[in-house]
Design a protein around this motif. Structure first.
Motif, mmCIF file in Angstrom:
data_model
loop_
_atom_site.group_PDB
_atom_site.id
_atom_site.type_symbol
_atom_site.label_atom_id
_atom_site.label_comp_id
_atom_site.label_asym_id
_atom_site.label_seq_id
_atom_site.Cartn_x
_atom_site.Cartn_y
_atom_site.Cartn_z
ATOM 1 N N GLN A 32 0.846 -1.197 0.000
ATOM 2 C CA GLN A 32 0.000 0.000 0.000
ATOM 3 C C GLN A 32 0.877 1.240 0.000
ATOM 4 O O GLN A 32 0.594 2.219 -0.698
ATOM 5 C CB GLN A 32 -0.918 0.005 1.217
ATOM 6 N N CYS A 33 1.954 1.193 0.761
ATOM 7 C CA CYS A 33 2.890 2.314 0.786
ATOM 8 C C CYS A 33 3.426 2.599 -0.609
ATOM 9 O O CYS A 33 3.475 3.756 -1.043
ATOM 10 C CB CYS A 33 4.023 1.990 1.746
ATOM 11 N N LEU A 34 3.826 1.558 -1.333
ATOM 12 C CA LEU A 34 4.372 1.763 -2.673
ATOM 13 C C LEU A 34 3.358 2.399 -3.610
ATOM 14 O O LEU A 34 3.701 3.278 -4.413
ATOM 15 C CB LEU A 34 4.859 0.430 -3.241
ATOM 16 N N LEU A 35 2.102 1.987 -3.529
ATOM 17 C CA LEU A 35 1.114 2.586 -4.440
ATOM 18 C C LEU A 35 0.807 4.021 -4.038
ATOM 19 O O LEU A 35 0.532 4.880 -4.902
ATOM 20 C CB LEU A 35 -0.147 1.721 -4.532
ATOM 21 N N ASP A 36 0.849 4.324 -2.740
ATOM 22 C CA ASP A 36 0.686 5.710 -2.305
ATOM 23 C C ASP A 36 1.838 6.569 -2.829
ATOM 24 O O ASP A 36 1.632 7.691 -3.309
ATOM 25 C CB ASP A 36 0.647 5.795 -0.778
ATOM 26 N N LEU A 37 3.056 6.038 -2.736
ATOM 27 C CA LEU A 37 4.224 6.765 -3.242
ATOM 28 C C LEU A 37 4.113 7.008 -4.743
ATOM 29 O O LEU A 37 4.425 8.102 -5.228
ATOM 30 C CB LEU A 37 5.503 5.988 -2.932
ATOM 31 N N LEU A 38 3.665 5.997 -5.478
ATOM 32 C CA LEU A 38 3.518 6.167 -6.925
ATOM 33 C C LEU A 38 2.494 7.247 -7.242
ATOM 34 O O LEU A 38 2.693 8.051 -8.165
ATOM 35 C CB LEU A 38 3.112 4.839 -7.572
ATOM 36 N N THR A 39 1.413 7.302 -6.487
ATOM 37 C CA THR A 39 0.371 8.304 -6.723
ATOM 38 C C THR A 39 0.901 9.708 -6.452
ATOM 39 O O THR A 39 0.607 10.649 -7.200
ATOM 40 C CB THR A 39 -0.856 8.003 -5.842
ATOM 41 N N GLY A 69 12.772 12.113 1.584
ATOM 42 C CA GLY A 69 13.022 13.543 1.743
ATOM 43 C C GLY A 69 11.803 14.405 1.973
ATOM 44 O O GLY A 69 11.915 15.640 1.993
ATOM 45 N N ALA A 70 10.632 13.803 2.178
ATOM 46 C CA ALA A 70 9.420 14.586 2.439
ATOM 47 C C ALA A 70 9.366 15.004 3.904
ATOM 48 O O ALA A 70 9.965 14.367 4.777
ATOM 49 C CB ALA A 70 8.179 13.766 2.079
ATOM 50 N N ASP A 71 8.651 16.090 4.171
ATOM 51 C CA ASP A 71 8.362 16.524 5.540
ATOM 52 C C ASP A 71 7.017 15.926 5.928
ATOM 53 O O ASP A 71 5.988 16.259 5.329
ATOM 54 C CB ASP A 71 8.301 18.051 5.629
ATOM 55 N N VAL A 72 7.012 15.032 6.914
ATOM 56 C CA VAL A 72 5.809 14.277 7.255
ATOM 57 C C VAL A 72 5.255 14.738 8.604
ATOM 58 O O VAL A 72 6.004 14.889 9.586
ATOM 59 C CB VAL A 72 6.091 12.763 7.306
ATOM 60 N N TYR A 73 3.931 14.927 8.632
ATOM 61 C CA TYR A 73 3.212 15.302 9.842
ATOM 62 C C TYR A 73 2.081 14.299 10.055
ATOM 63 O O TYR A 73 1.617 13.666 9.114
ATOM 64 C CB TYR A 73 2.613 16.708 9.703
ATOM 65 N N LEU A 114 8.356 7.939 3.283
ATOM 66 C CA LEU A 114 8.325 9.338 2.876
ATOM 67 C C LEU A 114 9.493 10.117 3.470
ATOM 68 O O LEU A 114 10.104 10.961 2.794
ATOM 69 C CB LEU A 114 6.987 9.969 3.280
ATOM 70 N N GLN A 115 9.819 9.836 4.717
ATOM 71 C CA GLN A 115 10.977 10.500 5.325
ATOM 72 C C GLN A 115 12.262 10.085 4.624
ATOM 73 O O GLN A 115 13.151 10.911 4.394
ATOM 74 C CB GLN A 115 11.029 10.173 6.821
#
Length: 306
Positions: A128-135, A171-175, A167-168
């Protein structure tokens, strides 16, 4: 890669390789010119994950061994290990497993075919993480410095735990934005309000309130949407190019106003479509890493028809 149990296994470059391979598979489907059997062992309910694995397998030309836990020998006391060994013994080339235990993979160290984690309790959901990243990659073409808020039932969400790590790493800023009682204090991630999240984020990822995992509580209240969810008023305060994600199933009118599920910002059904392609990419990589598939077994540039 021996098995795919966690997004932690993948480096930044390996994640990007899988995403780019999945994007390529949107244009054409490779077809496996060899008899391959994939066994899908789902011990928890699933629509999107299970069906997208089946579609991905059929697009690749893989024969599907479909397991139904409700009429299986697990009802007679058979263990997860013995079930997995059974499919290995009868000729499955790989296993796709979803199970309610957070650490079910610890039981399967002696299985000698590749295994894909399709969901582990509250701990991980790496595909699920991979498909979220692709989106997200489809919309922004990069991850560095993107502001991404994950909103909702963080405590019980395997999706949140997988996505935060990946995501981290990219390089994304995650909240996170969790209602009282649904936080996860073990996470080293800033916890902000939903009103702050909608204003600062490029991506707002909503989570389902997982009532079935709550013990002795009923956090799903009629005013959840107004207090903690994405209302129409909050959506109007989002950045111009910000997008909405949700791993689904969706509790319409609880996590998100029903009219926003298919609004212009929403990528919810794109996520579902992307699930097919990332799972194709992952299965192809694992089978090639194990030597089950070699280059001569893969017919490229062929449009697969289900």
């Amino acid at each position: 890669m021996n098995h795919f149990f966690s997004i932690d296994q993948l480096s930044q470059s390996e994640i990007m390789m899988l995403l780019k391979l999945a994007k390529k598979y949107k244009s054409y489907s490779p077809n496996v010119d060899k008899k391959i059997f994939g066994a899908n062992l789902f011990f928890e309910p699933s629509t999107r994950t299970k069906m997208s694995f089946i579609v991905a397998q059929r697009k690749l030309g893989i024969d599907v061994l479909d397991f139904n836990e409700s009429v299986s020998s697990t009802k007679k006391g058979e263990s997860l290990y013995d079930t997995a060994r059974t499919f290995e013994a009868i000729g499955a080339n790989f296993l796709v497993i979803r199970h309610q235990s957070d650490r079910w993979m610890d039981e399967l160290k002696d299985i000698s075919i590749p295994i894909i984690n399709a969901g582990a309790g509250k701990s991980e959901h790496p595909t699920q993480c991979l498909l979220d990243l692709l989106t997200i990659y489809d919309s922004f073409e990069q991850f560095k410095d993107l502001k991404i808020s994950i909103v909702g039932d963080i405590k019980h969400s395997r999706v949140a735990h997988s996505n935060i790590k990946a995501l981290q790493k990219l390089g994304a800023d995650v909240y996170v934005s969790a209602p009282p009682g649904l936080e996860d204090d073990k996470l080293k991630t800033p916890n902000i309000t939903v009103d702050q999240a909608v204003e600062l984020s490029d991506v707002v990822m909503l989570l389902r309130v997982q009532s079935e995992r709550h013990i002795g509580k009923n956090e799903t209240k009629t005013d959840y949407l107004e207090k903690y969810g994405l209302t129409k008023l909050r959506e109007k305060r989002m950045k111009k190019n910000a997008i909405i994600l949700h791993p689904a199933p969706i509790n319409r009118g609880i996590e998100i106003d029903s009219t926003l599920v298919e609004c212009d910002r929403s990528r919810i059904f794109n996520q579902m479509e992307n699930g097919v392609y990332v799972r194709m990419a992952l299965m192809m990589k694992l089978l090639q890493d194990w030597g089950v598939l070699k280059h001569e077994n893969v017919i490229e540039e062929r449009n697969a028809i289900l």
